[in-house]
Design a protein around this motif. Structure first.
Motif, short mmCIF file in Angstrom:
data_model
loop_
_atom_site.label_atom_id
_atom_site.label_comp_id
_atom_site.label_asym_id
_atom_site.label_seq_id
_atom_site.Cartn_x
_atom_site.Cartn_y
_atom_site.Cartn_z
N ASP A 1 6.66 16.40 43.02
CA ASP A 1 6.72 17.86 43.03
C ASP A 1 6.94 18.46 44.42
O ASP A 1 6.87 19.67 44.58
CB ASP A 1 5.45 18.45 42.42
N TRP B 1 5.65 17.08 33.95
CA TRP B 1 4.45 16.97 34.79
C TRP B 1 3.57 15.80 34.35
O TRP B 1 2.83 15.24 35.17
CB TRP B 1 3.66 18.28 34.74
N LEU C 1 4.35 12.80 36.46
CA LEU C 1 4.21 12.90 37.91
C LEU C 1 3.66 11.59 38.47
O LEU C 1 2.65 11.05 37.98
CB LEU C 1 3.26 14.05 38.24
#
Length: 270
Positions: free
Chosen positions: A73, A96, A99
């Protein structure tokens, strides 16, 4: 009588109804042909998520869509230093969840468009380069920074689009022979704008974009009883309910005129 009759004056009156900042732009016509209806189609608006369309095109121009991309990110700013994509301002949790792991580039393209994921967008832009995506942007669109790059925004870099440019991108995407570019738009999850004003079951592929005071949608609409057509509506300076009402009214007018769009077109350009 054309369903567009009176629509031009109605749109022009928005300046008086909502105030001078209110701007609506429209482009409507068949793929590969001149517009059947234009209204302020060359006026620039903040692009919001419509920059995801040239990023999609750029990713399909020769990159390996099966390649695994590291999901992170933090990204290099378009001006200097780095910035972080903010999860709180994203529309999609799926990227996400990966991630610190990886995801296929093609899957990121899908989430970028169908779920309007900002994280997926920045990962795709990292692969194609902002300049690579900008090279796929037609006249009327500027792409100078990624989503969420506040350093670049404070430095004056912005992304803009016109209704004519948004329509051009839909026409490019629709013309891709394999249909891979169009597929993520067909699976669009956000369908409150152009698709919501069409009869249930209408085949439509769309990409919308929104931030405070900005709401756009661009779509390829495929009626069962008429040739396909492209509609792009860009709005600025309106509250979301008012902007959506305008988009719905324009969409209904385009649908009512779907059989006659060709009648007012110039001959096909060579």
């Amino acid at each position: 009588m054309s369903a567009w009759a009176g629509r031009r004056a109605e749109l022009a009156s928005l300046d008086l109804e909502f105030g001078a900042p209110a701007v609506v732009s429209v482009w409507c016509g068949r793929p590969g042909r001149p517009a059947a209806f234009r209204f302020r189609a060359d006026v620039p608006h903040y692009a919001a998520s419509l920059i995801k369309l040239p990023a999609l095109v750029a990713a399909h121009r020769g990159l390996d869509l099966d390649a695994e991309v590291a999901v992170h990110d933090e990204f290099r700013s378009a001006v200097s230093g780095t910035y972080r994509t903010e999860r709180a301002y994203d529309n999609d949790d799926e990227p996400w969840l990966r991630l610190g792991s990886t995801a296929p580039l093609g899957w990121l393209c899908e989430r970028m468009v169908c779920a309007s994921s900002n994280l997926a967008t920045d990962l795709v832009l990292e692969q194609v380069g902002v300049s690579g995506a900008a090279a796929e942007a037609p006249p009327g669109m500027t792409l100078t920074r990624p989503i969420g790059d506040q350093r670049a925004r404070r430095a004056g870099l912005t992304n803009t689009v016109t209704a004519a440019a948004a329509a051009h991108l839909l026409r490019v995407i629709a013309a891709e022979p394999s249909g891979r570019l169009l597929d993520p738009l067909r699976r669009q999850l956000y369908r409150d704008d152009i698709p919501a004003a069409l009869p249930p079951g209408t085949r439509v592929a769309n990409k919308n974009g929104w931030v405070d005071g900005v709401l756009h949608d661009a779509a390829l609409i495929e009626p069962a009883d008429a040739p396909a057509y492209v509609l792009a509506v860009c709005t600025s300076g309106l509250d979301e309910p008012d902007a959506r009402e305008v988009i719905h009214a324009v969409t209904r007018a385009s649908w009512a005129d779907r059989h006659d769009l060709t009648a007012r077109e110039a001959p096909r350009c060579r």
